[in-house]
Structure formats: C-alpha cells, structure tokens
Design an enzyme around this catalytic site. Structure first.
Site, mmCIF file in Angstrom:
data_model
loop_
_atom_site.group_PDB
_atom_site.id
_atom_site.type_symbol
_atom_site.label_atom_id
_atom_site.label_comp_id
_atom_site.label_asym_id
_atom_site.label_seq_id
_atom_site.Cartn_x
_atom_site.Cartn_y
_atom_site.Cartn_z
ATOM 1 N N SER A 142 0.830 -1.176 -0.166
ATOM 2 C CA SER A 142 0.042 -0.011 0.002
ATOM 3 C C SER A 142 0.828 1.042 0.021
ATOM 4 C CB SER A 142 -1.054 0.052 1.146
ATOM 5 O OG SER A 142 -1.754 -1.214 1.321
ATOM 6 N N ILE A 167 4.438 -10.185 -8.818
ATOM 7 C CA ILE A 167 4.445 -9.575 -10.200
ATOM 8 C C ILE A 167 3.780 -10.625 -11.118
ATOM 9 C CG2 ILE A 167 5.670 -8.677 -12.148
ATOM 10 C CD1 ILE A 167 5.870 -7.237 -9.246
ATOM 11 N N GLY A 252 -5.877 1.396 -14.217
ATOM 12 C CA GLY A 252 -5.898 -0.160 -14.131
ATOM 13 C C GLY A 252 -6.930 -0.696 -13.558
ATOM 14 N N GLN A 289 -39.350 -18.813 -3.499
ATOM 15 C CA GLN A 289 -39.209 -17.511 -3.546
ATOM 16 C C GLN A 289 -38.097 -17.007 -2.664
ATOM 17 O OE1 GLN A 289 -41.926 -14.668 -1.240
ATOM 18 N NE2 GLN A 289 -42.561 -13.797 -3.234
ATOM 19 N N GLU A 373 -3.798 -3.764 -7.004
ATOM 20 C CA GLU A 373 -4.004 -2.636 -7.581
ATOM 21 C C GLU A 373 -4.444 -1.772 -6.446
ATOM 22 O OE1 GLU A 373 -4.776 -1.967 -11.731
ATOM 23 O OE2 GLU A 373 -4.187 -4.059 -12.334
ATOM 24 N N THR A 375 -5.688 -2.046 -2.303
ATOM 25 C CA THR A 375 -6.720 -2.938 -1.520
ATOM 26 C C THR A 375 -7.852 -1.998 -1.137
ATOM 27 O OG1 THR A 375 -5.951 -1.680 0.766
ATOM 28 C CG2 THR A 375 -4.734 -3.700 0.091
ATOM 29 N N ASN A 377 -9.047 -0.847 1.158
ATOM 30 C CA ASN A 377 -8.735 0.568 2.065
ATOM 31 C C ASN A 377 -8.228 1.641 1.328
ATOM 32 O OD1 ASN A 377 -9.884 -0.399 4.633
ATOM 33 N ND2 ASN A 377 -7.618 -0.790 5.672
HETATM 34 C C1 LIG Z 1 -2.172 -12.149 -6.861
HETATM 35 C C2 LIG Z 1 -1.564 -10.939 -6.782
HETATM 36 C C3 LIG Z 1 -0.981 -10.044 -7.715
HETATM 37 C C4 LIG Z 1 -0.424 -9.077 -7.810
HETATM 38 N N1 LIG Z 1 0.440 -8.415 -8.864
HETATM 39 C C5 LIG Z 1 0.925 -7.374 -8.980
HETATM 40 C C6 LIG Z 1 1.687 -6.654 -9.854
HETATM 41 O O1 LIG Z 1 1.454 -7.188 -11.075
HETATM 42 N N2 LIG Z 1 2.448 -5.717 -9.797
HETATM 43 C C7 LIG Z 1 2.639 -5.183 -8.688
HETATM 44 O O2 LIG Z 1 3.306 -4.348 -8.513
HETATM 45 N N3 LIG Z 1 1.976 -5.562 -7.453
HETATM 46 C C8 LIG Z 1 1.198 -6.567 -7.488
HETATM 47 N N4 LIG Z 1 0.630 -7.141 -6.664
HETATM 48 C C9 LIG Z 1 0.592 -6.567 -5.048
HETATM 49 C C10 LIG Z 1 -0.619 -5.784 -4.847
HETATM 50 O O3 LIG Z 1 -0.836 -4.675 -5.282
HETATM 51 C C11 LIG Z 1 -0.363 -5.710 -3.102
HETATM 52 O O4 LIG Z 1 -0.440 -6.893 -2.871
HETATM 53 C C12 LIG Z 1 -1.284 -4.667 -2.685
HETATM 54 O O5 LIG Z 1 -1.080 -3.363 -3.055
HETATM 55 C C13 LIG Z 1 -1.224 -4.602 -1.061
HETATM 56 O O6 LIG Z 1 0.124 -4.593 -0.438
HETATM 57 P P1 LIG Z 1 0.646 -5.630 0.470
HETATM 58 O O7 LIG Z 1 0.161 -6.859 0.055
HETATM 59 O O8 LIG Z 1 2.082 -5.239 1.007
HETATM 60 O O9 LIG Z 1 -0.350 -5.271 2.122
HETATM 61 P P2 LIG Z 1 -0.166 -4.133 2.827
HETATM 62 O O10 LIG Z 1 -0.163 -2.651 2.415
HETATM 63 O O11 LIG Z 1 0.815 -4.468 3.797
HETATM 64 O O12 LIG Z 1 -1.702 -3.866 3.431
HETATM 65 C C14 LIG Z 1 -2.057 -5.089 4.764
HETATM 66 C C15 LIG Z 1 -3.353 -4.390 5.052
HETATM 67 O O13 LIG Z 1 -3.361 -3.074 5.529
HETATM 68 C C16 LIG Z 1 -4.084 -1.976 5.171
HETATM 69 N N5 LIG Z 1 -3.401 -0.780 5.168
HETATM 70 C C17 LIG Z 1 -2.157 -0.561 4.922
HETATM 71 N N6 LIG Z 1 -1.817 0.762 4.829
HETATM 72 C C18 LIG Z 1 -3.156 1.324 5.248
HETATM 73 C C19 LIG Z 1 -3.535 2.834 5.492
HETATM 74 N N7 LIG Z 1 -2.677 3.676 5.456
HETATM 75 N N8 LIG Z 1 -4.959 2.818 5.764
HETATM 76 C C20 LIG Z 1 -5.703 1.792 6.151
HETATM 77 N N9 LIG Z 1 -5.237 0.651 5.718
HETATM 78 C C21 LIG Z 1 -4.040 0.310 5.304
HETATM 79 C C22 LIG Z 1 -4.227 -2.732 3.926
HETATM 80 O O14 LIG Z 1 -5.518 -2.196 3.352
HETATM 81 C C23 LIG Z 1 -4.481 -4.240 4.015
HETATM 82 O O15 LIG Z 1 -5.715 -4.607 4.613
HETATM 83 C C24 LIG Z 1 -0.057 -8.175 -6.517
HETATM 84 C C25 LIG Z 1 -0.663 -9.079 -5.356
HETATM 85 C C26 LIG Z 1 -1.297 -10.202 -5.648
HETATM 86 C C27 LIG Z 1 -1.944 -10.839 -4.186
#
Ligand SMILES: Cc1cc2nc3c(=O)[nH]c(=O)nc-3n(C[C@H](O)[C@H](O)[C@H](O)COP(=O)(O)OP(=O)(O)OC[C@H]3O[C@@H](n4cnc5c(N)ncnc54)[C@H](O)[C@@H]3O)c2cc1C
Length: 391
Positions: A142, A167, A252, A289, A373, A375, A377
């Site tokens: 994030s 990725i 995206g 229903q 792309e 979460t 949030n």
């Molecule tokens: C199957 C898959 C494919 C993907 N493909 C790509 C890709 O092609 N290219 C690429 O670059 N990335 C890719 N991603 C990465 C994806 O974009 C990230 O997983 C996503 O942005 C979340 O980051 P994180 O997993 O580090 O979660 P975190 O950022 O650690 O988030 C964990 C939790 O904390 C919450 N959170 C974090 N910060 C805040 C805040 N400030 N306020 C409120 N809530 C917050 C989040 O909403 C979430 O619920 C992919 C992920 C998956 C699972």
C-alpha cells in the site's frame, strides 16, 4: 464506423455500439470455445498454456489500444474493459493476464513512451510478448513509494538492484515495466519507470507464489542484480515514475472492476442454471421465493458494479475526470463479486462446496479483487480524498 470519443458520449452505459458489441461477442465466443474446456486443468496445473496465450494474441486482445499501424487493434480503453469482463466470466486468471497487458503495460507506453519505444515494443506486445508491471516489493505494498529497489546511473546505462514481489504475468513475460528509485534523497520524486527486457543482464524471475485463487495466473518475485538498462529505456522522465504509477493504476483498477464484474456474472449464471435443474420437495429450487430473491439480489449487485465500471471507463475514454469513479468501481465490484460468488455456492448447496462444480473456484478467485491494484482501504482513501479535496 469506428467509435469516436464524441459518439460514445451519448450512449447509455450498457447500450453498446456496433463495434463494441461485435468485439464483445467475439471474445465471449472465444472464452466459451477455447478457454472454458481448460479452466479446471489450468487451475490445477497453476499454468496458462502458451498456446492459449498465443490464441489471445491472434485474436487481437493483447494489444487492444495499440494503434493498427503498430500491429494492435486500434480500439478504445472501454473495449479492453469489455474484453476483461468477458474473459473473467469464464476464467479470471486469463482475464488478469490480458488486463495487465492492456490496462497497465500498453497503456503506460501509449501515454509516456517515446516514438522509438513504441516502435520497438508495440509490435512485439501486440503479437508475442507478454508484459508485466512491477511496482510492489516485500516491504512496500500500500505504501508503494517506500520501494527499496535502486537505480544508479552508469554512463550510457542504468543499473537496477533490488527485488520485486507479487508480479503478475512474470513467469510468461518477456517485458517488464519496473519502478526503481534513482535518487532516494528526493523520496518518491526519485522513483523512475524503466522498460526492462527479460534478457537484460542481471535480470531474473524468482519464486512463484502458491495462491488461494487465480492460480493459473503467475505471480512471481523479480530479482535485479545490477540489471543493465539502456538510458533510452526510461519511460517518461527520470523522477516521474511515481506519477506514471499513480496514473496507470488509476486506469488499471477499472480493469480489475471489469474482472470482478465478469467473475460475478460467471458465478451467477451457474447459480441460475443450477437453481432450475436442482429438485427439492418435488420441484426446482428456483420455484422457491427465497431462492428467487437471492438471484435477484445477485443480479442487482452485478448490474450496479457493471454500471460503475462502464461509467469509469467511458469517462476515461472521453477525457473527463474518472479517478473517484474508478476507485468506486473496483471497491464495489470486488465486494459484489465476493457476495455473488458466496451466494452461488449456497444455491448449489453441498455440491457448491466441492471441486466437482465450478462455483468454488469463482469464490477463491474473487478475493484478490480486494487486494491488488490497491486494497479496498486504499480505494476508500482515493474516494475520500477526491470528495474532501473538492469541498
Ligand atoms: C495475486 C496478486 C497479484 C499481484 N500483482 C501485482 C503486480 O502485477 N504488480 C505489482 O506491482 N503488484 C502486484 N500485487 C501486489 C499488490 O498490489 C499488493 O499486494 C497490494 O497493493 C497490497 O500490498 P501488501 O500486500 O503489501 O499489503 P499491505 O500494504 O501490507 O496491507 C495490509 C493491510 O493493511 C491495510 N493498510 C495498509 N496501509 C493502510 C492505511 N494507510 N490505511 C488503512 N489501511 C491500510 C491494507 O488495506 C491491508 O488490509 C499483486 C498482489 C497479489 C496478491
């Protein structure tokens, strides 16, 4: 007659032009004939066969917006949304492969690429090269602009060092848009986008994730060890990578909205069919229903998600502001997909809980819609900023 931005302006959201209807139907038939028979096998093997990817290229859906003269289909962003929706109705993994190619990779080059970059990469991306988009890292999801991947200037080239995680398409891709920081002293203003070919020295694709859903879509780590990238392969300007990332992801996420709409539609159609076939108490369960109301709720959610998604895409195509609408579309469509896929299992009763029926896969596949792309949030944050920024 080809669609123009002006002619699209007057269309009701779900009333498709002749071009759009034609394109959608071709993709729908392709998904039924070529993808449907492979869905279970691809999920079990965690792989999309190369022949199917080649068939996507042959159909012209890997370069929807790439101009004709560069080998693409020369169509609109909205068309790519229709493509993703139709693919996801049958298989959300194939849908995300095509989605990343169009709405992130091709899209970024269309907007920021030089003529030389377009001349080199578009004919390849439209005909044989799968692309990937590499922003996320182990420590920055994030908080994407906290990325640790470094770029250093070395005369006529740059060297990229670091790791990327999650990725999509990395196992199949020949081409990657990679974000790295050229000057960490400038914070996010050091982030730069690089066009990286798989064969560049110092580049490697690492471990593939073993996932809950969209298992056929590859999700891998990238390893950059002083990866040598020519100076001409900076996308946009040095230090503008953050802007490219924000703006491509704004677009995206409409694609992810479309993926979730298609997924929900696919699960819904299975539920309708089953409710007509399954007999209990001497009649089809569709005659109760309570079951009818479930189906009506599902249809309403899908319709609302589709309207949000189409609206965001049409706004984008006519050059009107769409950032809030795009975030709403992804947020709502991913929630709708979760709810619809869950209800589809309930309508199937115990059978829905088994791998014998296709609905459990839609349920597994939908969850990622609330994660990648941005979460849910992060989508709420975008919407809130747009609202408050305008007060
Ligand atoms: C199957 C898959 C494919 C993907 N493909 C790509 C890709 O092609 N290219 C690429 O670059 N990335 C890719 N991603 C990465 C994806 O974009 C990230 O997983 C996503 O942005 C979340 O980051 P994180 O997993 O580090 O979660 P975190 O950022 O650690 O988030 C964990 C939790 O904390 C919450 N959170 C974090 N910060 C805040 C805040 N400030 N306020 C409120 N809530 C917050 C989040 O909403 C979430 O619920 C992919 C992920 C998956 C699972």
């Amino acid at each position: 007659m080809a669609d123009t931005a002006e002619s699209l302006r007057s269309l009701p959201l779900t009333d498709l032009s002749e071009d759009e209807r034609g394109f959608r139907d071709v993709v729908r038939d392709f998904a039924e004939e070529k993808i449907r028979p492979l869905v279970r096998k691809m999920d079990e093997a965690s792989e999309i066969p190369r022949e199917l990817i080649d068939a996507c290229f042959d159909l012209g859906i890997m370069g929807v917006e790439i101009p004709d003269e560069r080998g693409g289909s020369g169509a609109t962003f909205f068309m790519s949304i229709l493509v993703v929706e139709q693919l996801a109705r049958v298989d959300p993994s194939v849908a995300v492969l095509v989605d990343v190619q169009n709405t992130l990779v091709n899209n970024a080059i269309l907007r920021w690429g030089t003529e030389a970059q377009k001349a080199r990469y578009f004919p390849r991306l439209a005909s044989k090269w799968v692309g990937a988009y590499a922003l996320s890292e182990a420590g920055s999801g994030s908080d994407a602009f906290a990325l640790a991947c470094r770029a250093e200037e070395r005369g006529d080239h740059y060297e990229l060092t670091g790791q990327k995680l999650w990725i999509t398409n990395a196992a199949e891709a020949e081409f990657f848009i990679v974000m790295a920081n050229l000057d960490p002293s400038k914070g996010y203003k050091g982030i730069t986008s690089f066009l990286v070919e798989r064969t560049f020295p110092g580049f490697a694709v690492g471990k593939k994730e073993d996932k809950l859903g969209i298992r056929a879509s590859s999700t891998c780590e990238l390893l950059l060890d002083r990866c040598r990238v020519p100076k001409a392969n900076v996308l946009g300007e040095p230090g503008k990578g953050y802007k490219i990332a924000i703006e491509t992801l704004n677009e995206g996420r409409i694609g992810i909205g479309a993926q979730m709409v298609g997924l929900a539609q696919g699960a819904f159609e299975h539920a309708v069919r089953y409710s007509r076939e399954r007999q209990q108490f001497g009649r089809p369960i569709a005659e109760f229903q309570a079951v009818q109301f479930e189906l009506a709720e599902m249809a309403t959610q899908i319709e609302a998600a589709r309207l949000l998604t189409y609206n965001a895409a049409r706004l984008r195509d006519v050059g009107l502001p769409f950032v809030k609408e795009a975030a709403m579309a992804k947020l709502f469509a991913s929630r709708a997909a979760e709810s619809v896929a869950s209800k589809a299992i309930e309508i199937h009763g115990g059978y829905g809980f088994t791998r014998e029926y296709p609905v459990e896969k839609y349920f597994r596949d939908q969850k990622v819609g609330q994660i990648y792309e941005g979460t849910s949030n992060m989508q709420l944050l975008v919407v809130a900023k747009q609202i408050l920024g305008k007060m």
